[in-house]
Design an enzyme around this catalytic site. Structure first.
Site, PDB file in Angstrom:
ATOM      1  N   GLN A  56      33.753  42.365  43.901  1.00 27.81           N
ATOM      2  CA  GLN A  56      32.708  42.389  42.880  1.00 27.81           C
ATOM      3  C   GLN A  56      33.265  41.932  41.539  1.00 27.81           C
ATOM      4  OE1 GLN A  56      29.533  42.774  42.839  1.00 27.81           O
ATOM      5  NE2 GLN A  56      29.195  42.984  40.636  1.00 27.81           N
ATOM      6  N   GLU A  57      34.498  42.313  41.254  1.00 26.64           N
ATOM      7  CA  GLU A  57      35.106  41.969  39.967  1.00 26.64           C
ATOM      8  C   GLU A  57      35.523  40.504  39.899  1.00 26.64           C
ATOM      9  OE1 GLU A  57      35.071  45.599  37.667  1.00 26.64           O
ATOM     10  OE2 GLU A  57      35.480  43.516  37.200  1.00 26.64           O
ATOM     11  N   SER A  58      36.177  40.008  40.942  1.00 30.68           N
ATOM     12  CA  SER A  58      36.839  38.701  40.824  1.00 30.68           C
ATOM     13  C   SER A  58      36.599  37.749  41.988  1.00 30.68           C
ATOM     14  CB  SER A  58      38.352  38.920  40.706  1.00 30.68           C
ATOM     15  OG  SER A  58      38.875  39.459  41.925  1.00 30.68           O
ATOM     16  N   TYR A  61      26.051  46.848  39.804  1.00 30.37           N
ATOM     17  CA  TYR A  61      27.489  46.736  40.084  1.00 30.37           C
ATOM     18  C   TYR A  61      27.882  47.667  41.232  1.00 30.37           C
ATOM     19  CZ  TYR A  61      32.522  47.315  39.001  1.00 30.37           C
ATOM     20  OH  TYR A  61      33.891  47.398  39.051  1.00 30.37           O
TER      21      TYR A  61
END
Length: 481
Positions: free
Chosen positions: A305-307, A432
Protein backbone atom coordinates in the site's frame (compact mmCIF):
# COMPACT_ATOMS: atom_id res chain seq x y z
CA UNK A 1 -7.33 97.21 17.10
CA UNK A 2 -8.63 94.97 19.92
CA UNK A 3 -9.56 92.25 17.40
CA UNK A 4 -6.07 92.44 15.86
CA UNK A 5 -4.47 92.02 19.31
CA UNK A 6 -6.57 88.92 19.97
CA UNK A 7 -5.49 87.39 16.67
CA UNK A 8 -1.84 88.11 17.45
CA UNK A 9 -2.25 86.59 20.92
CA UNK A 10 -3.75 83.39 19.52
CA UNK A 11 -0.99 83.05 16.91
CA UNK A 12 1.67 83.58 19.57
CA UNK A 13 0.06 80.95 21.80
CA UNK A 14 0.04 78.40 18.99
CA UNK A 15 3.71 79.06 18.26
CA UNK A 16 4.65 78.64 21.90
CA UNK A 17 2.72 75.38 22.26
CA UNK A 18 4.28 74.06 19.08
CA UNK A 19 7.73 74.91 20.35
CA UNK A 20 7.02 72.91 23.50
CA UNK A 21 6.45 69.68 21.57
CA UNK A 22 9.36 67.19 21.61
CA UNK A 23 11.56 67.46 18.52
CA UNK A 24 10.35 65.39 15.60
CA UNK A 25 6.91 64.64 17.11
CA UNK A 26 4.09 64.69 14.57
CA UNK A 27 0.77 65.15 16.29
CA UNK A 28 -1.96 62.61 15.38
CA UNK A 29 0.18 60.99 12.65
CA UNK A 30 -0.48 57.24 12.32
CA UNK A 31 2.39 55.18 13.62
CA UNK A 32 3.57 52.28 11.46
CA UNK A 33 3.21 48.87 13.06
CA UNK A 34 6.36 47.13 14.16
CA UNK A 35 7.36 44.37 11.76
CA UNK A 36 6.24 40.97 12.99
CA UNK A 37 8.96 38.65 14.24
CA UNK A 38 7.37 35.73 12.37
CA UNK A 39 5.83 35.31 8.94
CA UNK A 40 2.13 34.94 9.77
CA UNK A 41 0.36 33.02 7.02
CA UNK A 42 -3.35 32.24 6.95
CA UNK A 43 -4.46 29.10 5.15
CA UNK A 44 -7.20 26.51 4.67
CA UNK A 45 -7.01 22.77 5.11
CA UNK A 46 -6.55 20.73 1.95
CA UNK A 47 -4.31 18.00 0.57
CA UNK A 48 -2.62 20.34 -1.89
CA UNK A 49 -2.67 23.33 0.49
CA UNK A 50 -1.92 22.47 4.12
CA UNK A 51 -2.49 19.33 6.12
CA UNK A 52 -1.11 17.37 9.04
CA UNK A 53 -0.78 13.59 8.99
CA UNK A 54 1.25 10.83 10.53
CA UNK A 55 3.97 11.81 8.07
CA UNK A 56 4.12 15.44 9.23
CA UNK A 57 2.99 18.71 7.66
CA UNK A 58 2.63 18.90 3.90
CA UNK A 59 1.02 20.85 1.08
CA UNK A 60 2.13 23.06 -1.80
CA UNK A 61 1.29 26.27 0.04
CA UNK A 62 2.85 25.05 3.28
CA UNK A 63 6.15 24.14 1.63
CA UNK A 64 6.35 27.37 -0.36
CA UNK A 65 5.43 29.45 2.69
CA UNK A 66 8.20 27.72 4.66
CA UNK A 67 10.67 28.59 1.92
CA UNK A 68 9.46 32.21 1.89
CA UNK A 69 9.88 32.41 5.66
CA UNK A 70 13.41 31.05 5.30
CA UNK A 71 14.06 33.66 2.60
CA UNK A 72 12.92 36.40 5.01
CA UNK A 73 14.93 34.89 7.86
CA UNK A 74 11.81 34.45 10.02
CA UNK A 75 10.04 31.50 11.63
CA UNK A 76 6.84 30.45 9.88
CA UNK A 77 3.57 30.76 11.80
CA UNK A 78 0.92 29.08 9.65
CA UNK A 79 -2.64 29.39 10.92
CA UNK A 80 -5.47 27.35 9.34
CA UNK A 81 -8.96 28.92 9.33
CA UNK A 82 -12.34 27.24 9.04
CA UNK A 83 -13.55 29.16 5.98
CA UNK A 84 -12.69 31.93 3.57
CA UNK A 85 -14.67 34.60 5.42
CA UNK A 86 -12.63 34.10 8.59
CA UNK A 87 -9.47 34.05 6.51
CA UNK A 88 -10.30 37.35 4.79
CA UNK A 89 -11.27 38.98 8.11
CA UNK A 90 -7.97 37.96 9.67
CA UNK A 91 -6.06 39.59 6.81
CA UNK A 92 -8.16 42.76 7.04
CA UNK A 93 -7.53 43.01 10.80
CA UNK A 94 -3.78 42.55 10.41
CA UNK A 95 -3.78 39.24 12.29
CA UNK A 96 -1.90 37.61 9.41
CA UNK A 97 0.54 38.93 6.82
CA UNK A 98 -0.75 37.05 3.79
CA UNK A 99 -3.08 34.27 2.65
CA UNK A 100 -1.65 31.10 1.10
CA UNK A 101 -4.59 28.77 0.59
CA UNK A 102 -4.78 27.55 -3.01
CA UNK A 103 -7.04 30.50 -3.87
CA UNK A 104 -7.51 31.56 -7.48
CA UNK A 105 -7.45 35.03 -8.94
CA UNK A 106 -10.89 36.56 -9.57
CA UNK A 107 -12.36 40.02 -10.28
CA UNK A 108 -13.82 40.42 -6.79
CA UNK A 109 -10.58 39.41 -5.13
CA UNK A 110 -8.61 41.83 -7.29
CA UNK A 111 -10.82 44.60 -5.90
CA UNK A 112 -10.27 43.53 -2.27
CA UNK A 113 -6.65 42.35 -2.13
CA UNK A 114 -3.26 42.57 -3.76
CA UNK A 115 -2.46 39.50 -5.82
CA UNK A 116 0.88 37.77 -5.67
CA UNK A 117 2.44 36.26 -8.82
CA UNK A 118 0.85 33.10 -10.29
CA UNK A 119 2.01 29.89 -8.61
CA UNK A 120 0.23 27.41 -10.88
CA UNK A 121 -2.94 27.30 -12.97
CA UNK A 122 -6.11 25.26 -12.64
CA UNK A 123 -9.35 24.64 -14.49
CA UNK A 124 -12.75 25.02 -12.85
CA UNK A 125 -14.54 21.76 -13.60
CA UNK A 126 -17.92 20.19 -12.90
CA UNK A 127 -17.63 17.08 -10.71
CA UNK A 128 -20.13 14.23 -10.83
CA UNK A 129 -20.27 10.56 -9.84
CA UNK A 130 -19.64 7.67 -12.20
CA UNK A 131 -22.97 6.15 -13.16
CA UNK A 132 -24.81 9.46 -12.96
CA UNK A 133 -25.70 11.50 -15.99
CA UNK A 134 -22.81 13.60 -17.25
CA UNK A 135 -23.98 17.21 -17.71
CA UNK A 136 -23.75 18.24 -21.34
CA UNK A 137 -24.74 21.90 -20.93
CA UNK A 138 -24.82 24.68 -18.34
CA UNK A 139 -28.61 24.45 -18.20
CA UNK A 140 -28.47 20.86 -16.95
CA UNK A 141 -26.71 22.05 -13.79
CA UNK A 142 -29.66 24.15 -12.62
CA UNK A 143 -31.11 22.99 -9.34
CA UNK A 144 -28.57 20.17 -9.05
CA UNK A 145 -25.42 22.14 -8.22
CA UNK A 146 -23.92 22.96 -4.80
CA UNK A 147 -20.81 25.11 -4.28
CA UNK A 148 -18.94 26.72 -1.40
CA UNK A 149 -19.96 30.28 -0.50
CA UNK A 150 -17.34 33.04 -1.00
CA UNK A 151 -15.57 30.86 -3.55
CA UNK A 152 -14.45 31.82 -7.04
CA UNK A 153 -17.01 29.31 -8.30
CA UNK A 154 -19.80 31.66 -7.19
CA UNK A 155 -18.28 34.46 -9.27
CA UNK A 156 -18.01 32.18 -12.29
CA UNK A 157 -21.62 31.04 -11.97
CA UNK A 158 -22.83 34.62 -11.50
CA UNK A 159 -21.14 35.64 -14.76
CA UNK A 160 -22.59 32.62 -16.57
CA UNK A 161 -26.02 33.50 -15.23
CA UNK A 162 -26.01 36.64 -17.36
CA UNK A 163 -26.22 34.50 -20.50
CA UNK A 164 -27.92 31.45 -18.97
CA UNK A 165 -30.73 33.13 -17.08
CA UNK A 166 -32.24 29.88 -15.77
CA UNK A 167 -29.00 28.80 -14.09
CA UNK A 168 -29.42 28.29 -10.33
CA UNK A 169 -27.33 26.71 -7.59
CA UNK A 170 -27.06 26.29 -3.85
CA UNK A 171 -24.29 27.74 -1.69
CA UNK A 172 -22.99 26.43 1.63
CA UNK A 173 -20.73 28.02 4.22
CA UNK A 174 -20.90 24.96 6.48
CA UNK A 175 -18.80 22.68 4.29
CA UNK A 176 -15.54 23.07 2.40
CA UNK A 177 -14.87 21.93 -1.14
CA UNK A 178 -13.35 18.58 -0.17
CA UNK A 179 -16.50 17.78 1.81
CA UNK A 180 -18.69 18.53 -1.22
CA UNK A 181 -16.48 16.33 -3.40
CA UNK A 182 -16.84 13.49 -0.89
CA UNK A 183 -20.62 13.97 -0.97
CA UNK A 184 -20.52 13.57 -4.75
CA UNK A 185 -18.61 10.30 -4.35
CA UNK A 186 -21.12 9.00 -1.82
CA UNK A 187 -24.08 9.96 -4.01
CA UNK A 188 -25.41 12.66 -1.66
CA UNK A 189 -25.02 15.44 -4.24
CA UNK A 190 -25.43 15.53 -8.00
CA UNK A 191 -22.88 18.15 -9.05
CA UNK A 192 -20.31 20.48 -7.58
CA UNK A 193 -17.39 22.52 -8.92
CA UNK A 194 -13.74 21.93 -8.12
CA UNK A 195 -10.27 22.98 -9.12
CA UNK A 196 -8.87 20.40 -11.51
CA UNK A 197 -5.92 19.70 -9.19
CA UNK A 198 -8.23 19.09 -6.24
CA UNK A 199 -10.32 16.65 -8.26
CA UNK A 200 -7.23 14.75 -9.42
CA UNK A 201 -5.96 14.40 -5.85
CA UNK A 202 -9.31 13.29 -4.43
CA UNK A 203 -9.85 10.80 -7.24
CA UNK A 204 -6.86 8.81 -5.99
CA UNK A 205 -9.00 7.39 -3.20
CA UNK A 206 -12.47 8.16 -4.56
CA UNK A 207 -12.11 6.67 -8.05
CA UNK A 208 -15.84 7.00 -8.77
CA UNK A 209 -15.40 10.78 -9.23
CA UNK A 210 -15.64 12.07 -12.79
CA UNK A 211 -14.80 15.38 -14.45
CA UNK A 212 -17.48 17.08 -16.54
CA UNK A 213 -17.78 20.51 -18.16
CA UNK A 214 -14.86 22.92 -17.85
CA UNK A 215 -16.24 26.35 -16.87
CA UNK A 216 -12.93 28.24 -16.62
CA UNK A 217 -9.51 27.30 -17.97
CA UNK A 218 -6.01 27.99 -16.64
CA UNK A 219 -7.02 30.25 -13.76
CA UNK A 220 -3.96 31.45 -11.77
CA UNK A 221 -3.61 30.35 -8.15
CA UNK A 222 -2.14 33.22 -6.12
CA UNK A 223 -1.35 34.40 -2.62
CA UNK A 224 -3.31 37.36 -1.26
CA UNK A 225 -1.84 40.39 0.51
CA UNK A 226 -3.62 43.34 2.16
CA UNK A 227 -4.74 46.09 -0.21
CA UNK A 228 -2.97 48.71 1.93
CA UNK A 229 0.45 48.91 3.59
CA UNK A 230 1.86 45.82 1.91
CA UNK A 231 4.37 47.35 -0.51
CA UNK A 232 7.44 46.07 1.35
CA UNK A 233 6.13 42.52 1.68
CA UNK A 234 4.98 42.44 -1.95
CA UNK A 235 8.41 43.59 -3.10
CA UNK A 236 10.06 40.77 -1.13
CA UNK A 237 7.51 38.23 -2.39
CA UNK A 238 8.19 39.18 -6.01
CA UNK A 239 11.95 38.91 -5.49
CA UNK A 240 11.48 35.53 -3.80
CA UNK A 241 9.19 34.32 -6.62
CA UNK A 242 11.74 35.25 -9.31
CA UNK A 243 14.51 33.54 -7.36
CA UNK A 244 12.59 30.31 -6.83
CA UNK A 245 11.32 30.27 -10.42
CA UNK A 246 14.88 30.53 -11.72
CA UNK A 247 16.03 27.84 -9.28
CA UNK A 248 13.32 25.46 -10.47
CA UNK A 249 11.66 25.24 -7.06
CA UNK A 250 8.21 26.18 -8.35
CA UNK A 251 8.43 23.60 -11.13
CA UNK A 252 9.56 20.99 -8.60
CA UNK A 253 6.65 21.69 -6.25
CA UNK A 254 4.19 21.59 -9.13
CA UNK A 255 5.49 18.19 -10.22
CA UNK A 256 5.65 16.95 -6.63
CA UNK A 257 2.02 17.74 -5.82
CA UNK A 258 0.26 17.76 -9.18
CA UNK A 259 2.41 16.11 -11.84
CA UNK A 260 1.73 12.54 -10.76
CA UNK A 261 -1.96 12.58 -9.85
CA UNK A 262 -3.37 12.45 -13.37
CA UNK A 263 -1.30 9.35 -14.02
CA UNK A 264 -2.78 7.63 -10.97
CA UNK A 265 -4.17 4.18 -11.73
CA UNK A 266 -6.36 2.55 -9.10
CA UNK A 267 -4.72 -0.73 -8.11
CA UNK A 268 -7.10 -3.63 -8.52
CA UNK A 269 -6.80 -7.17 -7.22
CA UNK A 270 -5.43 -8.58 -10.48
CA UNK A 271 -2.58 -6.04 -10.47
CA UNK A 272 -1.78 -6.99 -6.88
CA UNK A 273 -1.71 -10.72 -7.72
CA UNK A 274 0.72 -9.97 -10.57
CA UNK A 275 2.93 -8.09 -8.11
CA UNK A 276 2.85 -11.08 -5.75
CA UNK A 277 4.38 -13.20 -8.51
CA UNK A 278 6.76 -10.61 -9.94
CA UNK A 279 8.01 -8.66 -6.90
CA UNK A 280 7.19 -10.35 -3.62
CA UNK A 281 9.62 -13.32 -3.93
CA UNK A 282 12.54 -10.87 -3.69
CA UNK A 283 11.32 -9.27 -0.46
CA UNK A 284 9.33 -12.00 1.30
CA UNK A 285 12.38 -13.23 3.30
CA UNK A 286 12.82 -9.72 4.72
CA UNK A 287 9.16 -9.41 5.70
CA UNK A 288 9.31 -12.80 7.41
CA UNK A 289 12.59 -11.99 9.17
CA UNK A 290 11.52 -8.66 10.66
CA UNK A 291 7.81 -9.28 11.24
CA UNK A 292 8.56 -10.95 14.56
CA UNK A 293 5.29 -11.36 16.42
CA UNK A 294 3.43 -9.63 13.57
CA UNK A 295 1.93 -11.55 10.67
CA UNK A 296 4.47 -11.01 7.90
CA UNK A 297 1.64 -10.84 5.37
CA UNK A 298 0.16 -7.81 7.12
CA UNK A 299 3.56 -6.15 7.05
CA UNK A 300 3.92 -7.00 3.35
CA UNK A 301 0.40 -5.71 2.59
CA UNK A 302 1.18 -2.43 4.36
CA UNK A 303 4.39 -2.11 2.36
CA UNK A 304 2.52 -2.69 -0.90
CA UNK A 305 0.00 0.00 0.00
CA UNK A 306 2.85 2.36 0.83
CA UNK A 307 5.27 1.74 -2.04
CA UNK A 308 4.01 -1.07 -4.32
CA UNK A 309 7.14 -2.91 -3.11
CA UNK A 310 9.37 -0.35 -4.79
CA UNK A 311 12.49 0.29 -2.65
CA UNK A 312 13.03 3.62 -4.43
CA UNK A 313 9.47 4.88 -3.94
CA UNK A 314 8.98 8.50 -2.97
CA UNK A 315 5.77 10.35 -2.09
CA UNK A 316 4.87 14.05 -2.48
CA UNK A 317 5.52 14.50 1.26
CA UNK A 318 9.12 13.31 0.95
CA UNK A 319 8.74 9.91 2.64
CA UNK A 320 10.75 7.19 0.94
CA UNK A 321 11.43 3.51 0.57
CA UNK A 322 9.55 0.23 0.96
CA UNK A 323 7.78 1.41 4.12
CA UNK A 324 7.74 5.13 3.20
CA UNK A 325 9.43 6.41 6.34
CA UNK A 326 9.94 10.09 7.11
CA UNK A 327 13.45 11.32 7.82
CA UNK A 328 12.53 11.94 11.44
CA UNK A 329 11.01 8.48 11.97
CA UNK A 330 13.91 6.79 10.19
CA UNK A 331 16.38 8.60 12.44
CA UNK A 332 14.52 7.49 15.57
CA UNK A 333 14.55 3.89 14.35
CA UNK A 334 18.22 3.85 13.41
CA UNK A 335 17.53 3.68 9.67
CA UNK A 336 20.40 5.41 7.88
CA UNK A 337 19.28 4.62 4.33
CA UNK A 338 15.56 4.54 3.61
CA UNK A 339 16.25 3.13 0.13
CA UNK A 340 17.80 -0.04 1.56
CA UNK A 341 14.95 -2.63 1.59
CA UNK A 342 16.31 -4.40 4.67
CA UNK A 343 16.59 -1.22 6.72
CA UNK A 344 13.24 0.13 5.55
CA UNK A 345 11.33 -3.07 6.29
CA UNK A 346 13.01 -3.44 9.68
CA UNK A 347 12.22 0.20 10.51
CA UNK A 348 8.62 -0.09 9.35
CA UNK A 349 8.09 -3.25 11.39
CA UNK A 350 9.60 -1.65 14.51
CA UNK A 351 7.46 1.47 14.03
CA UNK A 352 4.27 -0.57 13.66
CA UNK A 353 5.11 -2.56 16.79
CA UNK A 354 5.69 0.68 18.69
CA UNK A 355 2.32 2.06 17.55
CA UNK A 356 0.59 -1.16 18.58
CA UNK A 357 2.19 -1.00 22.02
CA UNK A 358 1.11 2.62 22.50
CA UNK A 359 -2.56 1.88 21.81
CA UNK A 360 -4.98 1.67 24.77
CA UNK A 361 -5.25 -1.79 26.33
CA UNK A 362 -9.01 -1.73 25.73
CA UNK A 363 -8.48 -2.37 22.01
CA UNK A 364 -8.73 -6.13 21.30
CA UNK A 365 -5.63 -7.95 20.09
CA UNK A 366 -7.19 -8.89 16.75
CA UNK A 367 -7.97 -5.24 15.95
CA UNK A 368 -4.82 -3.53 17.19
CA UNK A 369 -3.09 -3.81 13.82
CA UNK A 370 -5.88 -1.88 12.03
CA UNK A 371 -5.75 0.91 14.60
CA UNK A 372 -1.96 0.98 14.35
CA UNK A 373 -2.12 1.19 10.55
CA UNK A 374 -4.54 4.11 10.78
CA UNK A 375 -2.07 5.81 13.13
CA UNK A 376 0.75 4.99 10.68
CA UNK A 377 -1.23 6.93 8.08
CA UNK A 378 -2.57 9.97 9.98
CA UNK A 379 -0.82 9.91 13.36
CA UNK A 380 -1.78 8.73 16.84
CA UNK A 381 -3.17 12.13 17.81
CA UNK A 382 -5.76 12.17 15.03
CA UNK A 383 -6.64 8.54 15.78
CA UNK A 384 -7.32 9.44 19.41
CA UNK A 385 -9.51 12.33 18.22
CA UNK A 386 -11.56 9.83 16.19
CA UNK A 387 -11.88 7.48 19.17
CA UNK A 388 -13.18 10.35 21.32
CA UNK A 389 -15.69 11.30 18.62
CA UNK A 390 -16.85 7.68 18.45
CA UNK A 391 -17.38 7.57 22.20
CA UNK A 392 -19.28 10.87 22.11
CA UNK A 393 -21.65 9.36 19.54
CA UNK A 394 -22.33 6.30 21.65
CA UNK A 395 -20.04 4.05 19.61
CA UNK A 396 -17.27 1.78 20.85
CA UNK A 397 -13.93 3.63 20.65
CA UNK A 398 -12.09 0.30 20.85
CA UNK A 399 -13.88 -1.34 17.92
CA UNK A 400 -12.42 -0.68 14.47
CA UNK A 401 -15.84 -1.03 12.79
CA UNK A 402 -17.10 1.92 14.87
CA UNK A 403 -14.01 4.11 14.69
CA UNK A 404 -13.82 3.76 10.90
CA UNK A 405 -17.32 5.25 10.74
CA UNK A 406 -16.21 8.47 12.42
CA UNK A 407 -12.71 8.88 10.96
CA UNK A 408 -14.10 10.72 7.88
CA UNK A 409 -15.68 13.25 10.27
CA UNK A 410 -12.18 14.62 10.91
CA UNK A 411 -12.53 16.25 7.47
CA UNK A 412 -15.69 18.13 8.48
CA UNK A 413 -15.42 21.49 10.21
CA UNK A 414 -18.35 20.76 12.51
CA UNK A 415 -16.37 17.90 14.07
CA UNK A 416 -12.66 18.67 13.68
CA UNK A 417 -13.18 22.07 15.31
CA UNK A 418 -14.02 20.17 18.51
CA UNK A 419 -10.90 17.99 18.47
CA UNK A 420 -7.46 18.50 19.93
CA UNK A 421 -5.44 17.88 16.78
CA UNK A 422 -7.84 19.39 14.21
CA UNK A 423 -8.32 18.48 10.58
CA UNK A 424 -7.17 15.15 9.16
CA UNK A 425 -8.02 13.18 6.04
CA UNK A 426 -9.75 10.48 8.03
CA UNK A 427 -11.54 9.12 4.98
CA UNK A 428 -8.18 8.47 3.36
CA UNK A 429 -7.05 6.59 6.49
CA UNK A 430 -10.12 4.35 6.21
CA UNK A 431 -9.35 3.70 2.55
CA UNK A 432 -5.70 3.05 3.48
CA UNK A 433 -6.57 0.42 6.11
CA UNK A 434 -9.30 -1.18 4.00
CA UNK A 435 -6.88 -1.54 1.09
CA UNK A 436 -4.28 -3.19 3.31
CA UNK A 437 -6.90 -5.58 4.65
CA UNK A 438 -7.90 -6.54 1.10
CA UNK A 439 -4.25 -7.04 0.13
CA UNK A 440 -3.74 -9.11 3.28
CA UNK A 441 -6.75 -11.33 2.52
CA UNK A 442 -5.40 -11.90 -0.99
CA UNK A 443 -1.93 -12.71 0.36
CA UNK A 444 -3.41 -15.23 2.78
CA UNK A 445 -5.36 -16.86 -0.06
CA UNK A 446 -2.32 -16.97 -2.39
CA UNK A 447 -0.04 -18.16 0.41
CA UNK A 448 -2.40 -21.02 1.19
CA UNK A 449 -2.25 -22.20 -2.43
CA UNK A 450 1.55 -22.52 -2.45
CA UNK A 451 3.97 -24.96 -0.80
CA UNK A 452 5.41 -23.75 2.50
CA UNK A 453 8.99 -23.75 1.27
CA UNK A 454 11.26 -21.22 2.90
CA UNK A 455 12.50 -18.98 0.07
CA UNK A 456 16.12 -17.83 0.20
CA UNK A 457 17.22 -14.25 -0.11
CA UNK A 458 17.98 -13.60 -3.80
CA UNK A 459 21.53 -12.65 -4.73
CA UNK A 460 20.52 -9.29 -6.22
CA UNK A 461 19.02 -8.18 -2.89
CA UNK A 462 22.23 -9.15 -1.10
CA UNK A 463 24.25 -7.09 -3.55
CA UNK A 464 21.95 -4.09 -3.07
CA UNK A 465 22.24 -4.41 0.69
CA UNK A 466 26.03 -4.60 0.62
CA UNK A 467 26.17 -1.38 -1.35
CA UNK A 468 23.40 0.43 0.47
CA UNK A 469 24.00 -0.52 4.08
CA UNK A 470 27.62 0.54 3.94
CA UNK A 471 26.72 4.20 3.69
CA UNK A 472 24.06 6.81 4.24
CA UNK A 473 21.11 7.44 1.98
CA UNK A 474 22.32 8.69 -1.42
CA UNK A 475 21.48 12.31 -2.30
CA UNK A 476 18.93 13.18 -4.96
CA UNK A 477 18.89 15.90 -7.58
CA UNK A 478 15.59 17.29 -6.33
CA UNK A 479 15.49 20.48 -4.22
CA UNK A 480 15.64 20.08 -0.45
CA UNK A 481 12.43 18.68 1.02
Amino acid sequence: MIRLRRVLFLLTSVLVLTACQPPGLVVDAPQPKAEAETLRVGTLYGAQIYMSSGQGLSGFDYELAQKFADYLGKPLEMQPYSNRSELYDALAKGEIDLIAAGITESPNRRNRFRMGPPLYRVDQVVVYRQGNRAPESIEQLSGNLTVVADSAFVETLTRLQQTHTNLSWEQTSEKDNDELIAMIASGELNYTLAQSTSLDINRRYMPELRSGLVLEEKVPVVWLLPAQNSDALMSKLLAFWHQEKRAGTLAHLNEKYFGHVKRFDYVDTRAFIRAIDAKLPRYRPLFEEYAGDLDWRKLAAASYQESHWNPNARSPTGVRGMMMLTNATASQLGVTNRLDPRQSIRGGADYLRDLINRLPESIPENQRMWFALAAYNIGLGHLEDARRLAEAQGLNPSAWRDVKQVLPLLQKRKFYSQTRYGYARGGEAVHYVDSIRRYYDTLVWVDNQKPKDEPQLPDEIQVEETAASSGAEPPTAAPRE
